[in-house]
Scaffold this active site. Sequence first.
Site, short mmCIF file in Angstrom:
data_model
loop_
_atom_site.label_atom_id
_atom_site.label_comp_id
_atom_site.label_asym_id
_atom_site.label_seq_id
_atom_site.Cartn_x
_atom_site.Cartn_y
_atom_site.Cartn_z
CG ASP A 129 2.64 0.60 7.87
OD1 ASP A 129 2.25 0.12 6.81
OD2 ASP A 129 1.91 0.72 8.87
CG HIS A 150 0.52 3.35 12.36
ND1 HIS A 150 -0.80 3.02 12.52
CD2 HIS A 150 0.92 2.68 11.26
CE1 HIS A 150 -1.16 2.18 11.57
NE2 HIS A 150 -0.13 1.95 10.81
CD GLU A 190 -3.16 -1.27 5.38
OE1 GLU A 190 -3.14 -2.33 6.00
OE2 GLU A 190 -2.82 -0.20 5.93
CG HIS A 232 -0.50 0.13 2.52
ND1 HIS A 232 -0.28 1.35 3.12
CD2 HIS A 232 -0.17 -0.80 3.45
CE1 HIS A 232 0.15 1.16 4.36
NE2 HIS A 232 0.23 -0.14 4.58
#
Lengths: 363, 344, 379
Positions: free
Chosen positions: B175, B314, B203, B65
């Site tokens: 990520d 994150h 995503e 993603h």
Amino acid sequence: MTRKENQAARARAHFPAFDLPAPSPTHAADALTPFHQLIKRLSETYGPSGSEEAVRELARAEIKGLADQIRVDAFGNLIALRKGAGNRRKKIMVTAPLDEPGVMVTFLDARGFARFGMLGAVKPLTLPGARCQFENGVIGVFGRETRGAADTEKDADAFFLDVGATSAQDAPVRIGDAACLVGEFRAAGNLLCGKALSGRARGAILIETLRRLKRATHDVYCVFTVQSQVGARGAGAAAFALQPDYAFVLDATPAQDFPGGDTNLALGKGPAILAQDEKMIASAAARQVLLEATRQTQTPYQIQAHARGGGEGAPIQAAREGTVTGALGLPVRYLHTQSEMVDARDVANIIEILTSVFAAKTL
Amino acid sequence: MLLEKLSNARGVSGDEGAVRALITAHLRKYVDEYRIDALGNVLALKRASRRGASRVPFKLLIAAHMDEVGLLVTHIDRDGALQFEKIGGIDDRVLPAQSVLVGKHATPGVIGLKPRHLTTASERAQVVPADALRIDIGATSREDALRVVAPGAYATFATTFRAFGDNCVRGKALDDRAGCALLCELARENFPFDLYAAFTTQEEIGLRGARVAGHALAPDAALVLEATICDDSPKSREQSPTTRLGAGPALTLADGGLLAHKALARLLAETAQEHKLPFQYKQPLVGGTDAGALHRARAGVPSAVISIPARYIHSPAAVISLDDFGNALKLARAALPRIPDLDF
Amino acid sequence: MPTLTDTLAKLSAAPGVSGHENAVRALLVREFQKLADTVEITPLGSVIGILRAQTTRGPRAARPKSSAAPRLLVEAHMDQIGLIVTDIQDGFIRFEEIGYWDSRVLPSQNVLVHGKKTLPGVIGARPPHVLAAAERKRPLALAELFIDLGLSDARARELVSVGDVITLDRALLSLQNEMVASQALDNRAGLAALLEFLRHMQDTPRAWDIYAVANVNEEDSPLYVGAQTAAYAIQPHIAICLDVTHARQVGLSDDALPEAGQGPGIARGANVHPFVFDKLRQAARRRALPHQITVYGSDTETNAWIMQVTGDGIPTGLVEIPLRYMHSAVETIALSDIARAAELLQEFAAQLNADDARALRGETFVRAPARRARAKRRR
């Protein structure tokens, strides 16, 4: 009276029940019927979500010769087609789950204790002291940390599995191994009790319906679904492939006819026709078909109006252009525990209703 | 280095254009075709090389993603401070005293907190929720701010990628730009199957790009390349680190949205063993990836996941090991050609 | 021509609890039949009115059965939140919710129980006089409320079954400044705008086919099952959702929220295709229509959220009518916002051309055949 006799008399006086005749047994310990033996075998087979192979093979062997086509799809759903002979035949899909709730090992600590996660709606509170069984036969015992126990009654992280190991290296299970709960099958009159029973009784219903169904009007797809406990993942995929005109989901309805229960659904009062569950409002047309079948077969039924339980209906209803979807609930006490309890009369009545739907002239 | 460019590129869920441009520029050199769909996914096709190709080539979808977690400006206060909403799972506790880049022009801004001098002990014991924080771009009024930023503008962490430590790198959005970089590398090669490379959007807000990509491409099997939770710092209680940095690519057996296809997961593990590549199993049943949506596409798609352990995902600065990255690439190269031979 | 107030009054009076939309659907089918070339009903009960592309002004021409024109889907959900009978105790009705309620807005509301007949009732609770002070201070939970039909237990059981649905009994009320209040304006306001839009399109030239859709079950379906399945069936090139949104009101003074009466909201964010947002905003500007931009990071909690990811993916937009006191008997909106939403969509639909359908397809790249052949030789 000797001293001894005197003592015995006093004991009788203190424990008068010793002298009372035994109450008549409420349930005769009958031998199981072949159908109930099938339910027992299905119930006792290992099959947590994602590990349905053994249950699927058992079901496949049972329906051999009872269907015109049998296949397993990419997801692992077992799909049996019984062709209909009617002129105005519709395509009907009926689902029952193969899988059962269980646990999966997520970590092994240095002393060989396993941490686990839930496969499905297993409730941590029901676990301490209970057992589970892995595919290789290893038995695990559930325990709970005692430090800070007040805060951890519901916290799944505070639970662990004792698999009889002394270190991570000698543990007989590995990360990713799944286990089902352990609960011996017992029958007492109409009450059947066992682990995985709510799901496997529904599977047995599909098998028995196929066995008894002489002549179907409609094309009937019996779908034994996988991964139902972890979010009804198999059912939607099957509906996408089959594109049925009607889908009927065999669901489990939480019966709470016990002290302090908060719904009015009960065992033995007939299957529940669902008005809704947590994720779906049943299609009116499908509810009508089920109601009509109860009228035809003179079977009792209940209505589940509470938005409880999220069955396989929602993803089926939402498949492609939409599927007219209804749900028939088998009332179950102690859902998602090692002692799920159902009433054999409800099981029999669902078979009656399904048979009537499959053979109905028109829908 | 592509990974560095991808990490620095700004692409919060719903606003992946800059990342998409980098990726398509790369793909043009290597794939047979690609298109951009309604969700902004890049769907590329690299046809099977002649060698080993059967008449109807196997369709393998590999997905990574493009989007990252970030912030969205929802409103501008009268004094020019920017209200924002978190996009994706960001921990409120990492927001204070971060610098961010806002909107198309990457306008710098900071997220301030009331000074320690003026707070009480009980205030300091509280996490300040994101909706009580503001982005300060130095504007004097709403009108002043509107010259450079409008509600609807996305903000990313102002982190620059850099190498450090023992073959580790630090950066934002690893990520899943690490997965994107892996997939870009794989797209350069020839395989005995039709490789559908899906660089997906959204995503972090519900596997939304993957959902439609899976439906549109209808693959025979799917593999997701991800950056996953790594919690291998010391802790008071003995519990799973989810994955360990440097211990090799992580294979998923089950996560919050997927029970991996058993044969596919086994093939990946066996290939790693045969090629003497380090690998680990990710802690089951935590997290989730695009595979959660892909495996439910249409009538079901056998799916598996290869992940690169990433500490502090994150957050403004995630950390991965380039050894894990390299081993993931080696594992994919070795395992992919064997996938069409599996009995699905 | 019925006035907007009439239309809205009729729509809000027609019961249509999620999954039980028969009455409101029947009304919509009649309206759609007047305004569309073809009316279809999906397996789950959503109503689709198709108005074919027509490049000339004036009355509708002969009705082509099929069309190669691009498809614009404009939808509003037809269902409303409601209650469902779970038990009958001594003639009193116990109930649960369908859709989300705040149980504090329910005590002493008049209701209609849709049993064998439609029965008026009132939601009762125990009188405060007999309660302890502490009990009076806490809100009543849904389980403590009941419906009084004024019937004996036997008569109630004869007329009402477990599973019957219940709606609020509240007629449309006109407030100052063309504001109106009623139950179920979420989303009968959207439906009114949809019908108004169809009326406007009758003699508006258009290059795209218009699919007006009234969808079932938005309020009580995590999968937005009505919108998802209708969009799957139509596979439109653009889908627009018409729904209500929270307006500034008592307790919600945040000036980030849109204000009722200041024009429809045009949403932007991950749920909205940038092309669709730009075209909607251009349309509003061209017609000098007051409008408000609303910003959503992720889930808009509308049918737009599912339509965008239906099938191969659909470019989606969201037009909103600001509404105060959502999910209560006094949902309040400005009629002007409905009228402007319809005009906005008319302008949007009229401006769509064949190029737009191509532009929506996005960038594509195909390796030139010659290069591909060379590449093959190299291998």
